[in-house]
Design an enzyme around this catalytic site. Structure first.
Site: not given
Ligand SMILES: *Cc1c(COP(=O)(O)O)cnc(C)c1O
Length: 385
Positions: A72-73, A154, A203-204, A240, A328
């Site tokens: 995603g990043s 998120n 995906g995760h 690939t 933190c």
């Protein structure tokens, strides 16, 4: 031995066994390079192209508009840099975004500002974390290269009015990117209805494997590749293909879309019980994010005068895995940018807790969680003072 309870599905999810099963042959049986012309490469190439069609089916777009990435990043990076650099050449150097974005967007925007001559227009969210189309509209000008605002947050679960934002961007001919990595597990992602030009997936967060994602790019959207080399992904993303992960990602997204209603019905009543009970049982508590307009598996809070990290450790010691919004560091606690962006003072913002539910969550687990949380918050308060 304690029976550990996972309540951190927004951080990651386990791979669905059905997803794992379709991935397995592509590690060692069908191992050819999809770019090879021979009989080993062909089935691998078919697998990638079938996966692309599956993703396109869920997004309701052309397969040629789907680009596989490593996470995603990376999808967020490709959207910002890829569109940013092309538009910059046309004299458009302003990125419109917000401090509530995932770091994959906000840190990328900051790098484009600090090293590549862009400026950033930071939009402020309202109390619930929502950014309104009218606000976006006021920020738009002929110099804007790209608008990037997430579909669902998120950290606080808030859902943005993405379709309305896309509309105001299009009136000015400005591309609009949305990070849907967290949203896609529970919200519809048809790009036609959303009206977005670019959309990031991972995906995760939806029971697929880690290390794979996709970027939807509407036909005609300018995009400079950020990984150059081979001609994979029609020259927009060299490297690939990671065939098993791509296959798994497509299966996970397909299942998420097909089972969306059931999944919502499973988590939402338990999530609502958490929101209600925590507010009722624990003094000096606020919900972060929007009370209703939020992801159905997502509950998030701040507790006044609590060290959020300490609370997480106490929960973990009792067998409950949750998360905190605040990053933190020992000695110099700083509230998260998202919570600061919501105008919460540090004495509130440092005491954040995120509880996110998923497929294996049971009502009994939630009951046990709710029975220990008030005592642990009290303990964190007394230990911290
Ligand atoms: C997890 C997440 C990302 C990053 O995805 P990765 O696949 O972990 O790189 C980006 N945006 C949001 C909203 C997320 O929740």
């Amino acid at each position: 031995m304690i029976d550990r309870v996972y309540l951190d599905y927004a951080a990651t999810t386990p791979v669905d066994p059905r997803v794992l099963e379709v991935m397995l042959p592509y590690f060692n049986e069908i191992y050819g390079n999809p770019s090879s012309v021979h009989q080993f490469g062909q089935p691998a190439e078919s697998a990638v192209e079938d996966a692309r069609e599956v993703v396109a089916g869920v997004l309701n777009c052309e397969p040629a508009e789907v680009f596989f990435t490593s996470c995603g990043s990376e999808s967020d990076n490709l959207a910002l840099r890829g569109v940013g650099f092309v538009r910059q050449k046309q004299g458009k150097k302003i990125l419109v975004t917000s401090k509530l974005e995932h770091h994959a967007v906000s840190k990328t925007a900051e790098q484009l500002r600090d090293h590549f001559g862009f400026t950033i227009f930071w939009l402020d969210a309202d109390q619930g974390g929502i950014i309104l189309p009218e606000q976006v509209d006021r920020a738009l000008s002929d110099q804007v290269a790209l608008v990037s605002l997430m579909y669902a947050n998120n950290e606080i679960g808030t859902i943005n009015p993405v379709a309305g934002i896309a509309e105001v961007c299009h009136q000015r001919g400005i591309p609009f990117h949305t990070d849907a990595v967290q949203a896609a597990g529970y919200l519809p992602v048809e790009v036609g209805s959303l009206g977005v030009d670019l959309l990031s997936l991972g995906g995760h967060k939806l029971y697929g494997p880690k290390g794979v994602g996709a970027l939807y790019v509407r036909k005609g959207t300018p995009l400079l590749p950020h990984l150059t080399g081979g001609s994979q992904e029609r020259g927009l993303r060299a490297g690939t293909h990671n065939v098993p992960l791509i296959v798994g990602f497509a299966e996970a997204l397909k299942l998420a879309a097909a089972e969306r209603d059931q999944r919502i019905l499973h988590v939402r009543p338990m999530r609502d019980r958490i929101l209600g009970s925590v507010l009722e049982e624990i003094p000096d508590t606020k919900i972060t994010g929007h009370p209703e307009n939020r992801l159905p598996n997502h509950a998030s809070f701040v507790f006044k005068g609590v060290d959020g990290n300490l609370l997480l450790m106490l929960l973990d010691a009792d067998g409950f895995a949750c998360s905190s919004g605040s990053a933190c560091k020992t000695g110099s606690p700083e509230p998260s940018e998202v919570l600061s962006g919501l105008d919460l003072s540090p004495e509130w913002a440092l005491g954040s807790l995120r509880v996110t539910l998923g497929s294996a969550t049971t009502s009994d687990q939630v009951t046990r969680f709710l029975s220990v949380l008030p005592g642990l918050v009290q303990r964190a308060r007394s230990l911290g003072n």
